[in-house]
Design a protein around this motif. Structure first.
Motif, short mmCIF file in Angstrom:
data_model
loop_
_atom_site.label_atom_id
_atom_site.label_comp_id
_atom_site.label_asym_id
_atom_site.label_seq_id
_atom_site.Cartn_x
_atom_site.Cartn_y
_atom_site.Cartn_z
N ARG A 114 0.82 -1.21 0.00
CA ARG A 114 0.00 0.00 0.00
C ARG A 114 0.85 1.26 0.00
O ARG A 114 0.33 2.35 -0.25
CB ARG A 114 -0.92 0.01 1.22
CG ARG A 114 -1.87 -1.18 1.29
CD ARG A 114 -2.60 -1.21 2.61
NE ARG A 114 -3.40 -2.43 2.76
CZ ARG A 114 -3.98 -2.81 3.90
NH1 ARG A 114 -3.85 -2.06 4.99
NH2 ARG A 114 -4.68 -3.92 3.95
N GLU A 115 2.14 1.13 0.31
CA GLU A 115 3.04 2.28 0.36
C GLU A 115 3.95 2.26 -0.86
O GLU A 115 4.86 1.43 -0.97
CB GLU A 115 3.89 2.22 1.64
CG GLU A 115 4.96 3.28 1.73
CD GLU A 115 4.40 4.67 1.54
OE1 GLU A 115 4.83 5.36 0.58
OE2 GLU A 115 3.52 5.08 2.32
N PRO A 116 3.76 3.16 -1.84
CA PRO A 116 4.56 3.15 -3.07
C PRO A 116 6.07 3.27 -2.82
O PRO A 116 6.86 2.74 -3.60
CB PRO A 116 4.03 4.34 -3.86
CG PRO A 116 2.64 4.54 -3.36
CD PRO A 116 2.68 4.18 -1.90
N MET A 117 6.47 3.95 -1.74
CA MET A 117 7.90 4.09 -1.47
C MET A 117 8.56 2.74 -1.23
O MET A 117 9.76 2.56 -1.48
CB MET A 117 8.11 5.00 -0.25
CG MET A 117 9.57 5.21 0.13
SD MET A 117 10.57 5.96 -1.17
CE MET A 117 9.94 7.64 -1.10
N LEU A 118 7.80 1.75 -0.77
CA LEU A 118 8.35 0.42 -0.51
C LEU A 118 8.47 -0.42 -1.78
O LEU A 118 9.18 -1.42 -1.79
CB LEU A 118 7.49 -0.32 0.51
CG LEU A 118 7.47 0.20 1.94
CD1 LEU A 118 6.45 -0.58 2.75
CD2 LEU A 118 8.84 0.08 2.57
N TRP A 119 7.77 -0.03 -2.83
CA TRP A 119 7.69 -0.88 -4.00
C TRP A 119 9.05 -1.22 -4.62
O TRP A 119 9.29 -2.38 -4.97
CB TRP A 119 6.77 -0.25 -5.05
CG TRP A 119 5.32 -0.47 -4.77
CD1 TRP A 119 4.73 -0.56 -3.54
CD2 TRP A 119 4.28 -0.62 -5.72
NE1 TRP A 119 3.38 -0.75 -3.67
CE2 TRP A 119 3.06 -0.78 -5.00
CE3 TRP A 119 4.22 -0.61 -7.10
CZ2 TRP A 119 1.85 -0.95 -5.63
CZ3 TRP A 119 3.00 -0.77 -7.74
CH2 TRP A 119 1.82 -0.95 -7.00
N PRO A 120 9.96 -0.27 -4.81
CA PRO A 120 11.25 -0.65 -5.41
C PRO A 120 11.99 -1.71 -4.60
O PRO A 120 12.57 -2.64 -5.18
CB PRO A 120 12.02 0.68 -5.43
CG PRO A 120 10.96 1.73 -5.50
CD PRO A 120 9.84 1.20 -4.65
N THR A 121 11.95 -1.60 -3.27
CA THR A 121 12.61 -2.60 -2.44
C THR A 121 11.90 -3.95 -2.53
O THR A 121 12.54 -5.00 -2.60
CB THR A 121 12.67 -2.14 -0.98
OG1 THR A 121 13.25 -0.84 -0.92
CG2 THR A 121 13.49 -3.08 -0.14
N LEU A 122 10.58 -3.93 -2.53
CA LEU A 122 9.81 -5.17 -2.66
C LEU A 122 10.08 -5.84 -3.99
O LEU A 122 10.27 -7.06 -4.07
CB LEU A 122 8.32 -4.88 -2.51
CG LEU A 122 7.85 -4.25 -1.19
CD1 LEU A 122 6.36 -3.97 -1.25
CD2 LEU A 122 8.16 -5.16 -0.03
N LEU A 123 10.09 -5.05 -5.07
CA LEU A 123 10.32 -5.60 -6.40
C LEU A 123 11.75 -6.11 -6.55
O LEU A 123 11.99 -7.12 -7.22
CB LEU A 123 10.03 -4.53 -7.46
CG LEU A 123 8.56 -4.10 -7.58
CD1 LEU A 123 8.42 -2.92 -8.52
CD2 LEU A 123 7.72 -5.28 -8.07
N ALA A 124 12.70 -5.43 -5.92
CA ALA A 124 14.08 -5.92 -5.95
C ALA A 124 14.19 -7.26 -5.23
O ALA A 124 14.94 -8.15 -5.65
CB ALA A 124 15.02 -4.89 -5.30
N GLY A 125 13.43 -7.42 -4.12
CA GLY A 125 13.42 -8.70 -3.44
C GLY A 125 12.83 -9.81 -4.30
O GLY A 125 13.25 -10.97 -4.23
N LEU A 126 11.87 -9.45 -5.14
CA LEU A 126 11.27 -10.43 -6.04
C LEU A 126 12.15 -10.75 -7.23
O LEU A 126 11.96 -11.78 -7.90
CB LEU A 126 9.92 -9.91 -6.56
CG LEU A 126 8.76 -9.88 -5.57
CD1 LEU A 126 7.56 -9.21 -6.20
CD2 LEU A 126 8.40 -11.30 -5.14
N ALA A 127 13.12 -9.90 -7.55
CA ALA A 127 13.94 -10.09 -8.75
C ALA A 127 14.72 -11.39 -8.72
O ALA A 127 15.05 -11.95 -9.77
CB ALA A 127 14.89 -8.90 -8.92
N MET A 128 15.02 -11.87 -7.52
CA MET A 128 15.76 -13.13 -7.42
C MET A 128 14.97 -14.29 -7.99
O MET A 128 15.54 -15.24 -8.56
CB MET A 128 16.10 -13.42 -5.95
CG MET A 128 16.93 -14.69 -5.73
SD MET A 128 17.14 -15.01 -3.97
CE MET A 128 18.26 -16.40 -4.00
N LEU A 129 13.66 -14.24 -7.87
CA LEU A 129 12.83 -15.36 -8.28
C LEU A 129 12.94 -15.66 -9.77
O LEU A 129 13.33 -16.77 -10.16
CB LEU A 129 11.38 -15.11 -7.87
CG LEU A 129 10.42 -16.27 -8.03
CD1 LEU A 129 10.72 -17.34 -6.98
CD2 LEU A 129 8.98 -15.80 -7.89
#
Length: 402
Positions: free
Chosen positions: A208-223
């Motif tokens: 829900r917080e757009p500021m967190l999205w880059p970090t969340l998406l970077a965490g998903l990049a490993m997958l």
């Protein structure tokens, strides 16, 4: 020497460091090795990704038991030896005519072995009187060793014996390292997510917080990167690039930058962490969109591998970034298994263009979210007061780690 003075973390014991390195070597070698076998033996790309998804799901399921606190040391030692032996025999059989049936047994055995290794790490960590620093250096060492064990990920025959010897030797080492320790009941300070937040269970409502999205998406990049690394290595081979080079570039990018920045990353604000992750994801998107082969895939592996490493290292110190403590590994693994299946469908349908499209989308969304959140922050009430606030007042500077 401490990894981050002032945050309550102390240098881990040699036994804990060795166990962490073993566990991470099992995780990395298993993910890439199982994927390499799957892409070579499965009847299609989609079914290959399904085997990787099964490995993730089995890892989460066995981790729920192996790290839950009810397994005595002698039982864990027996399980380590049994799962290593089953995995080694199954890998050899899969490479010598056993096919997918033998690989299925190896998938389950390696997942159990990796989860048991995580249990050994946890027992040694809880045996320390002070909170040990995060496993950044140990993880880097384990990844380096895994890259050496894997070698040419396209050589299925060699993969039949090298990883087999590796899992047996690692299991024996873990049995020796865990002597004299017992796994305690699950403590409230445990990290959430799958395997020390390598694939984390993010905080409820984080999206829900757009500021967190880059970090969340970077965490998903490993997958998607780890799931397609064997395919990317094969595509690079066609461009006269050794498969080992692709694997080592990716692993070096995952752990190299965060290893160099481990003493300072704990002090980064959420905004800075988000900006760095967005920038790395954007670089990867630009490279894969406009660079020529094989630099497109090599650049993507480097940029998005580094983005994952920075996101992972940034959250290890901050409890608020890790999600709800005690979150079931099975729930996290199930979510990532589903994402792996979906990504496999995209790759089976569109091939290399599908890989490029998914990673380009990660970069575009990350940059858009960062720009949106920065703009909203600049015009939000109280923006001037925040600009004059001291860094120590930021909630992200609370001590973390375990």
């Amino acid at each position: 020497m401490n990894e981050q003075p002032g945050h309550g973390a102390r240098t881990p014991s040699p036994r804990l460091t060795a166990a962490r390195a073993c566990a991470w070597a099992l995780l990395v070698a298993g993910w890439i090795g199982i994927g390499s076998f799957a892409m070579a033996l499965a009847p299609g790309v989609g079914s290959g990704f399904a085997l990787v998804a099964l490995w993730l799901l089995a890892l989460g399921a066995t981790a729920t038991v192996a790290t839950g606190g009810g397994l005595p040391a002698w039982a864990r030692a027996l399980a380590l030896c049994a799962s290593a032996a089953i995995t080694a025999v199954s890998l050899w059989s899969a490479a010598h005519g056993g096919g997918v049936a033998a690989l299925l047994i190896a998938v389950l055995g390696w997942a159990a072995l990796t989860a048991l290794a995580s249990g050994v790490v946890r027992s040694l960590r809880l045996a320390q009187r002070t909170t040990p620093a995060p496993p950044i250096a140990a993880a880097a060492l384990g990844a380096l060793f895994a890259g050496g064990v894997l070698g040419d990920v396209g050589d299925v025959v060699a993969l039949g014996w090298r990883p087999g010897l590796f899992v047996v030797a690692t299991a024996v080492m873990l049995v020796v390292l865990q002597r004299g320790t017992d796994l305690r009941p699950r403590a409230p300070g445990c990290r959430a997510g799958l395997f020390d937040c390598s694939l984390p269970a993010w905080p409820v409502g984080a999206w829900r917080e757009p500021m967190l999205w880059p970090t969340l998406l970077a965490g998903l990049a490993m997958l998607p990167m780890m799931a397609t690394l064997p395919l990317m290595a094969a595509w690079c081979r066609a461009q006269a690039v050794a498969p080992q080079a692709m694997v080592l570039v990716h692993l070096a990018a995952m752990f190299g930058p965060v290893l160099l920045l481990r003493r300072s990353i704990a002090a980064w604000s959420l905004r800075r962490l988000s900006a760095v992750c967005a920038g790395l994801l954007a670089i990867g998107a630009a490279v894969v969109a406009w660079a020529t082969p094989p630099w497109d895939l090599l650049g993507l592996a480097a940029a998005h591998g580094a983005a994952w490493g920075i996101a992972w290292g940034g959250q290890l110190w901050a409890p608020a970034r890790r999600g709800q403590r005690g979150t079931s590994p099975l729930r996290a693994a199930a979510g990532y298994a589903v994402l792996t299946l979906l990504f496999g469908f995209v790759v089976e349908r569109f091939g290399a263009h599908g890989v490029a499209g998914v990673h380009a989308l990660l970069g575009l969304v990350a940059v858009a979210a960062w720009v949106f959140s920065s703009t909203a922050r600049a015009f939000a009430p109280g923006a001037a007061a925040r600009r004059h606030a001291t860094p120590e007042a930021h909630p992200d500077h609370r001590a973390g780690g375990r």
